[in-house]
Design an enzyme around this catalytic site. Structure first.
Site, PDB file in Angstrom:
ATOM      1  N   ARG A  45       0.920  -1.345  -0.087  1.00  0.00           N
ATOM      2  CA  ARG A  45      -0.034   0.058  -0.109  1.00  0.00           C
ATOM      3  C   ARG A  45       0.809   1.154  -0.141  1.00  0.00           C
ATOM      4  NH1 ARG A  45      -5.407  -1.101   3.790  1.00  0.00           N
ATOM      5  NH2 ARG A  45      -6.155  -2.888   2.442  1.00  0.00           N
ATOM      6  N   ASP A 157     -15.011   9.753   9.013  1.00  0.00           N
ATOM      7  CA  ASP A 157     -13.771   8.520   9.000  1.00  0.00           C
ATOM      8  C   ASP A 157     -12.427   9.345   8.930  1.00  0.00           C
ATOM      9  OD1 ASP A 157     -13.986   5.712   7.559  1.00  0.00           O
ATOM     10  OD2 ASP A 157     -12.132   6.558   7.061  1.00  0.00           O
TER      11      ASP A 157
END
Length: 294
Positions: A45, A157
């Site tokens: 990632r 979030d």
């Protein structure tokens, strides 16, 4: 003219020391615990960020994100490492509890003059928005426009990317599979022409929504309560024990006396000292509140 080019440089290798640095940084910043088994995930990632910045090692990238003035890149790093698995009406027993027990109780309390006709809901770690929009649909079915109820769904979030998707309210039609057909027809718009194969949240849903970037590991930045519902599902499994206890304690403090706190099916309050009582599987209410057990 040659048809050959130099071979591509091998991708950088994430060393155990570099992994330990990122583990400590991510837990310190976001409360998320990355186990040793996550080394491949971290490498995969973050590799894109290294390429885009022209860096040749994860150590160099760690130095970069921790330097003063690179806070935006630190946010991008956390975005990259967040998990965004979600679905509409995920863990449907929770939505059944709302529809069949909790909402009717609140309506009865309001009719008896024991509560205000207003509801505030917080979907923490909302990912790409499926959960908060599921809550909004459920609320509108129980408390339709014109019924005199004030409704608000706060979607938050850590990931700016996920929050942008939530605000956009746009998904592929394949995501509609878990939305009950009556709700799908009532509240979602089907894309045509350039938006064919997509669906978009309708205006009734959007009227309820509020959005904010919130780091659950920084309670001082959290929205103020009280909330009637707090959904914090399937995110605390990634937190260390200390951070998990801190988050749960802070959320319970933001519950209304008759409010409810929802965890995911793989989570529990084991090892967490908090003044709540269980009313159903993974559903809690403040101890001493007037909420019944289901």
């Amino acid at each position: 003219m040659s048809d050959f080019t130099r071979p591509l440089a091998p991708p950088p290798v994430l060393t155990s020391r570099e992994l330990a640095l990122f583990q400590a940084l991510v837990e310190r910043e976001a409360g998320i615990h990355l186990s040793q088994a996550k080394d491949a995930l971290v490498a995969n990632r973050l590799s894109r960020r290294l390429r885009e910045l022209g860096l040749t090692s994860f150590g160099a990238y760690y130095t970069y994100v921790t330097e003063r003035g690179h806070e935006a890149e630190k946010v991008r790093m956390l975005d990259s490492l967040c998990t965004h698995e979600t679905a509409f009406f995920r863990e449907p027993q929770h939505f059944e509890l709302l529809r069949e027990r909790i909402f009717p109780d609140w309506i009865a309390q309001a009719q008896a003059g024991r509560r205000a006709r207003s509801l505030r809901v917080w979907s923490a770690a909302c990912s790409t928005g499926e959960e908060p929009y599921s809550l909004a649909m459920s609320l509108l079915e129980a408390f339709p426009r014109g019924s005199g109820w004030s409704l608000e769904v706060l979607a938050t979030d850590l990931s700016t990317w996920a929050l942008e998707r939530t605000q956009e309210g746009l998904w592929g039609l394949e995501r509609a599979a878990t939305i009950p057909q009556p709700l799908l027809r009532a509240y979602m718009l089907k894309g045509v022409r350039t938006q064919e194969g997509m669906m978009k949240a309708g205006p009734e849903l959007r009227a309820l929504m509020r959005y904010a970037r919130v780091n659950l590991n920084a309670p001082g930045e959290w929205p103020p309560g009280p909330f009637d519902l707090i959904f914090c599902r399937n995110v605390l499994i990634y937190f260390g024990a200390e951070a998990r206890s801190r988050v749960i304690g802070g959320m319970v403090q933001r519950l209304a006396p008759t409010g409810y706190f929802f965890l995911g099916h793989a989570e529990s309050l084991i090892g967490v000292d908090v003044e709540v009582r269980s009313v159903s599987a993974n559903v809690y209410t403040p101890r001493g509140g007037a909420s019944p057990r289901y």
